[in-house]
Write an enzyme that holds these catalytic residues in place. Structure first.
Site, mmCIF file in Angstrom:
data_model
loop_
_atom_site.group_PDB
_atom_site.id
_atom_site.type_symbol
_atom_site.label_atom_id
_atom_site.label_comp_id
_atom_site.label_asym_id
_atom_site.label_seq_id
_atom_site.Cartn_x
_atom_site.Cartn_y
_atom_site.Cartn_z
ATOM 1 N N GLN A 199 0.822 -1.203 0.000
ATOM 2 C CA GLN A 199 0.000 0.000 0.000
ATOM 3 C C GLN A 199 0.857 1.254 0.000
ATOM 4 O OE1 GLN A 199 -2.632 -2.171 3.274
ATOM 5 N NE2 GLN A 199 -3.322 -0.079 3.020
ATOM 6 N N PHE A 230 -5.976 -4.011 3.454
ATOM 7 C CA PHE A 230 -6.658 -3.771 4.734
ATOM 8 C C PHE A 230 -5.740 -3.146 5.782
ATOM 9 C CE2 PHE A 230 -8.361 -7.815 2.905
ATOM 10 C CZ PHE A 230 -9.499 -7.261 2.350
ATOM 11 N N ARG A 312 -5.496 7.411 17.247
ATOM 12 C CA ARG A 312 -6.799 7.395 16.577
ATOM 13 C C ARG A 312 -7.854 6.716 17.446
ATOM 14 N NH1 ARG A 312 -9.304 8.175 11.300
ATOM 15 N NH2 ARG A 312 -7.404 9.209 10.587
ATOM 16 N N ARG A 344 -7.541 -1.516 8.735
ATOM 17 C CA ARG A 344 -8.814 -0.835 8.438
ATOM 18 C C ARG A 344 -9.489 -0.239 9.678
ATOM 19 N NH1 ARG A 344 -13.172 -3.870 4.532
ATOM 20 N NH2 ARG A 344 -14.056 -2.027 3.572
ATOM 21 N N ALA A 540 -5.915 5.260 5.534
ATOM 22 C CA ALA A 540 -6.755 6.272 6.174
ATOM 23 C C ALA A 540 -7.967 6.611 5.309
ATOM 24 C CB ALA A 540 -5.947 7.526 6.511
ATOM 25 N N GLU A 741 -12.632 2.763 5.383
ATOM 26 C CA GLU A 741 -12.655 2.257 6.754
ATOM 27 C C GLU A 741 -13.993 2.368 7.472
ATOM 28 O OE1 GLU A 741 -9.278 4.901 7.269
ATOM 29 O OE2 GLU A 741 -8.341 3.373 8.492
#
Lengths: 790, 165
Positions: A199, A230, A312, A344, A540, A741
């Site tokens: 990714q 993911f 987060r 995710r 994100a 997500e």
């Protein structure tokens, strides 16, 4: 218009024919070497001796390397302040940690040889569980991070009900269907081409350059697609790419590494498991007065991406609720296990399941339907809503017996100080409760439960408010490269990667729309660090938001040049030139797009452009926990109904109803796919997907035979998914919203529904306190608990 | 090394391969038919499903030598020329895929499923599809559109059989 249309995935025709190429399918030269890591067999220890003679002598083996043989940095960490060796340097930190690297003439030969090492360890005490880590105070960062606002003592003082508890939220294996894989092809002058299932091609480039001790311009990384990511392929593919590059550089032969599934699960990190300790107070109606969370986040042995994940989780500890007095304390604990990583939701789901548990517990305490208590605590509806017609659940905006004065200013802010400007959940909740027939079904379930002693049903609603943007502000940038060739065909490239989410198609729809040409005119090309540099991970949920805007900027630059050219030729105003229906319209005339391109080329107009985008408005201080980390929020809501067997704990999802906000969807078909898949993945996380480590730190669930992701028969037989079609109030690409997500967290409703079914087994006096994942065993224990057993 | 002779997608092929070579490796490495994917290496996920003498098998746990003399159909052999098989069409049209890695196995299992139910004269209900697909894992889609695609393809394959009669 090619946007806002349900176009199929761009590669679907290739996929159904078996012609879509993944990294392992790329033809490589005949003498390619295949790599495997030799893995540590203890969780923590010093390597006393390592005899690799049998490995070297094994059939087909060409090369065996330890960290001492590496030409450059032995560091595959995505986190600049911590060195994470690709090959352990005399000390191992988890069972499964790569110790040495084998290159052989086949995948099987490399794997077999890797088992032949004779390694002696001096074993050291390993921290394997959160309890171990907490007892040893083993943590990253100097102490806990604390975010919050208000006055807890005052909040708890105003409470008529106080609940407290502690619960476990399990981790999750990504189980991307395509395991980790990379290949490296040596080039002239020491340059390297790397194909990776990643990714984050730029990070692969960066890490490979360091591993080879060269500059980044010597390395080109290409990613056409991944077979699922993911988050698991955001950082943890670095090791494979670096290993391939090192071997290719040393031998002059191409090298490929593919983790066998068991190796993949033993080596790579998972979703962080959490323990969440809470204390929460509310008034007699259920209106929250104070919440205190302590989040223990199990990072594993290295920081990887754990710090932003834990941040987060803190930033989603409010979910959809205005909490006047709140403190969130986050501990980032070290254990000698795989290094947990992005997955995710990136901590958001763990934070969110914490506050949803609190809402459920408070609703139980005040004896009200959890939906009512949730709506009562929702953030206020958007500023500007008519106060004469209060939104459901927004009554606290206008004061009341238990409303502190500081609730009055609008719009309301999150605990970290971001204004909630477009809170859609009042209307979405109302619509979903109606479409899912929630109230009538809840009554029918109560009746059904009264008549059924062995099976019990449960139903639950849960909302999602998810913040969109990287919390590391500088990552919120993207680049694109667009060429128009002299025949009118368009070549599209950007920094985002395709892992099945449909990013390439959405961005191609943008490009086609800018030029007013059919989608088929746009050629989607592999992500390539030589075309667009310095990209952020596709993560994100930001892939379309960022890259769509960068592509739009590149297209518009070329379009403006074409408009000026055509306007000058036709003696018209450039502002009146339009691109639509495959033609360029100017005044009363129009010309085929391809003809204009050919003419523009002849007239020496540049038909290539880069594009760039940086997300506006965001500012964030992660130490103080204050600012606007998110450009906007995406919303969703779900109602799930389940049934449990009270004798075995076995359970099933019977029905799920979902309403989800994608703004003005760029592609409703792809977005609905993300929502359906996200829900099922989220429900899997909280129900059947259980990771088990034994007392030696060995992951025992390292294959799909023992680690149960949802199968087809697990998906709800009744599954109603709808989009909430409202344009994003922020100026995103065609006013759409990110969708990768947020839908995962809709699966929280499945856990809550199981809890509801368990509650129906007792007299209602005991809160079920169901941990996650709510496996059959855990459901059974909870049933016993509410019935007054142990 | 043992000589393995197979009829793959209608063509006879012969190779000297190690006895330990898996059928999936034989297809992918020897014949470069990379549409057959290896997902879990242990016959759990179904990404590697091919048809062996007309039956769906997981090629990642079948030895090539054990099946010498058999006929194999892979995803690459399902279409007739440029015309996709109805199951392929249905997966394309119903958005029955995201990352696509499980797709080829899903399609091969789907075709086998429809053929078996038709041969037995049984109706292929959505419930039956859900049960039959337990050996094929998808991590992306939540299965909804996969079930829809197979259901639709079953109808289209009826039409195909009638047209052929």
């Amino acid at each position: 218009m090619t946007v806002h249309k349900p176009r199929p995935h761009d590669a679907a025709p290739l996929h159904v024919a078996g012609a879509a190429r993944y990294v392992d399918d790329i033809p490589l030269p005949a003498n390619t070497l295949h790599l495997a890591f030799g893995l540590s067999t203890v969780a923590r220890g010093r390597v006393v001796s390592m005899d690799l003679s049998a490995v070297r002598a094994a059939p087909g083996v060409a090369l065996v390397l330890t960290w001492r043989d590496l030409p450059g940095h032995n560091d595959v960490s995505p986190y600049p302040l911590f060195r994470e060796p690709m090959l352990a340097e005399d000390e191992v930190f988890y069972l499964g940690m790569p110790l040495f690297l084998v290159a052989a003439d086949s995948h099987l030969a490399a794997r077999k040889a890797a088992r032949l090492a004779k390694v002696e360890y001096e074993e050291l005490p390993a921290l394997l569980t959160l309890d171990d880590a907490i007892a040893a105070d083993a943590r990253f960062e100097e102490g806990p991070r604390i975010y919050g606002r208000g006055d807890l003592a005052e909040g708890f003082g105003a409470a008529t009900h106080i609940v407290e508890g502690s619960f476990e939220v399990g981790g999750q294996e990504h189980f991307y269907l395509e395991g980790m894989v990379a290949a490296a092809l040596p080039q002239e002058g020491g340059d390297m081409i790397v194909h990776a299932s990643s990714q984050h091609p730029t990070e692969i480039q960066h890490k490979v350059a360091e591993a080879l001790h060269r500059s980044m311009n010597a390395v080109r990384v290409e990613v056409r697609r991944m077979g699922g990511g993911f988050g698991g392929k955001e950082s943890q593919g670095n090791a494979l790419a670096c290993a391939c590059a090192v071997v290719a550089d040393r031998t002059g032969r191409s090298a490929k590494m593919r983790y066998d599934r068991d190796d993949d699960m033993m080596i790579t990190g998972k979703r962080h498991d959490f323990r969440i300790v809470y204390r929460a107070g509310c008034d007699a109606e259920g209106r929250i007065t104070a919440v205190e969370f302590t989040q223990y986040c199990r990072c594993g042995w290295s920081p990887d991406l754990s710090l932003p994940v834990a941040d987060r989780a803190m930033l989603h500890a409010d979910n959809a609720y205005f909490i006047p007095n709140i403190r969130i304390t986050s501990h980032r604990m070290i254990t000698h296990t795989q290094s947990n990583t992005a997955f995710r939701g990136f901590g958001g789901p763990q934070g969110m399941v914490g506050i949803e548990r609190v809402l459920d517990h408070l609703a139980h305490a005040v004896g009200r339907d959890p939906v009512e208590v949730r709506r009562l605590n929702y953030y206020a509806a958007p500023a500007g809503a008519d106060p004469a017609t209060p939104q459901p659940g927004a009554a606290h905006r206008f004061g009341g017996a238990h409303s502190p004065k500081d609730w009055l200013p609008q719009p309301q802010t999150t605990p970290y100080g971001q204004e909630v400007e477009d809170f859609l959940l009042h209307e979405m909740t109302e619509a979903l409760l109606t479409s899912s027939d929630y109230a009538a079904r809840r009554a029918a379930i109560a009746e059904w439960n009264a008549a059924n002693p062995l099976l019990k049903r449960g139903i639950a609603f849960s909302p999602v408010k998810f913040g969109i943007s990287f919390t590391l502000t500088h990552l919120n940038q993207a680049g694109a490269l667009v060429h128009v060739y002299q025949d009118g065909s368009i070549h599209l490239n950007h920094g985002g990667t395709e892992m099945g989410q449909g990013l390439f198609q959405k961005v191609a729809q943008v490009a086609a729309d800018r030029f007013g040409v059919p989608l088929e005119t746009v050629k989607i090309t592999a992500t390539d660090t030589a075309k667009v540099p310095n990209t952020s991970a596709t993560a994100a949920s930001s892939g379309t938001d960022l890259n769509g805007m960068a592509v739009k900027a590149a297209c518009d630059e070329i379009r403006d040049r074409l408009a000026r050219f055509v306007a000058e030729r036709q003696q018209a105003d450039a502002a009146t030139v339009r691109f639509a229906d495959g033609r360029v319209h100017v005044g009363t005339e129009s010309f085929p797009f391809a003809e204009v391109i050919r003419d523009a080329w002849m007239a020496r107009v540049s038909l290539s452009s880069t594009g760039f985008y940086a997300t506006p408005k965001i500012v964030w201080d992660r130490i103080r926990g204050q600012g606007r980390p998110f450009y906007y929020f995406a919303y969703g809501a779900a109602v799930t109904e389940v049934v449990i067997d009270t004798l075995t704990g076995e359970n099933r999802i019977l029905r799920a109803d979902i309403l989800h906000d994608c703004g003005a969807s760029l592609n409703p078909a792809l977005d609905i796919g993300q929502i359906e898949g996200g829900y099922v993945q989220g429900a899997g996380w909280l129900t059947t997907e259980e990771l088990v480590w034994d007392q030696s730190g060995r992951l025992r669930t390292h294959a799909p035979s023992t680690y149960k992701i949802p199968a087809c028969s697990d998906r709800p037989p009744v599954f109603n998914v709808a989009l909430w079609e409202a344009a994003n109030r922020e100026d995103t690409i065609y006013r759409s919203k990110a969708v990768g997500e947020p839908p995962l967290m809709l699966g929280i409703s499945a856990l809550l529904a199981l809890s509801d079914a368990v509650a129906a087994c007792g007299d209602g006096s005991v809160y079920p306190a169901l941990d996650a994942p709510a496996t059959a065993e855990r459901v059974l224990w909870a049933v016993r608990r509410v019935r007054g057993g142990a | 090394m043992t000589q393995v002779t197979l009829t793959v997608n209608g063509k006879s092929v012969s190779r000297d391969v190690p006895d330990t070579m898996l059928l999936s490796e034989f297809l992918r490495e020897e014949l470069r038919l990379t549409g057959t994917h290896v997902g879990c290496d242990t016959s759990q996920c179904g990404a590697c499903v091919v048809h062996l003498d007309g039956r769906a098998v997981k090629s990642c746990t079948a030895l090539a030598v054990a099946h010498s003399g058999s006929a194999v159909t892979t995803i690459e052999g399902l279409a007739s020329g440029k015309t996709l098989h109805p199951m392929q069409e249905a997966f394309n049209e119903h958005h029955g895929l995201q990352c696509g890695f499980c797709t080829t196995g899903m399609i091969m299992t789907g075709v086998d499923m429809v053929n078996r139910y038709k041969a037995a004269g049984k109706a292929l209900t959505p419930e039956a599809i859900r049960k039959e697909l337990e050996g094929n894992i998808c991590r992306c889609t939540g299965y909804h559109n996969i079930v829809k695609a197979i259901e639709d393809a079953a109808t289209r394959m009826d039409g195909m059989a009638q047209a052929a009669e």
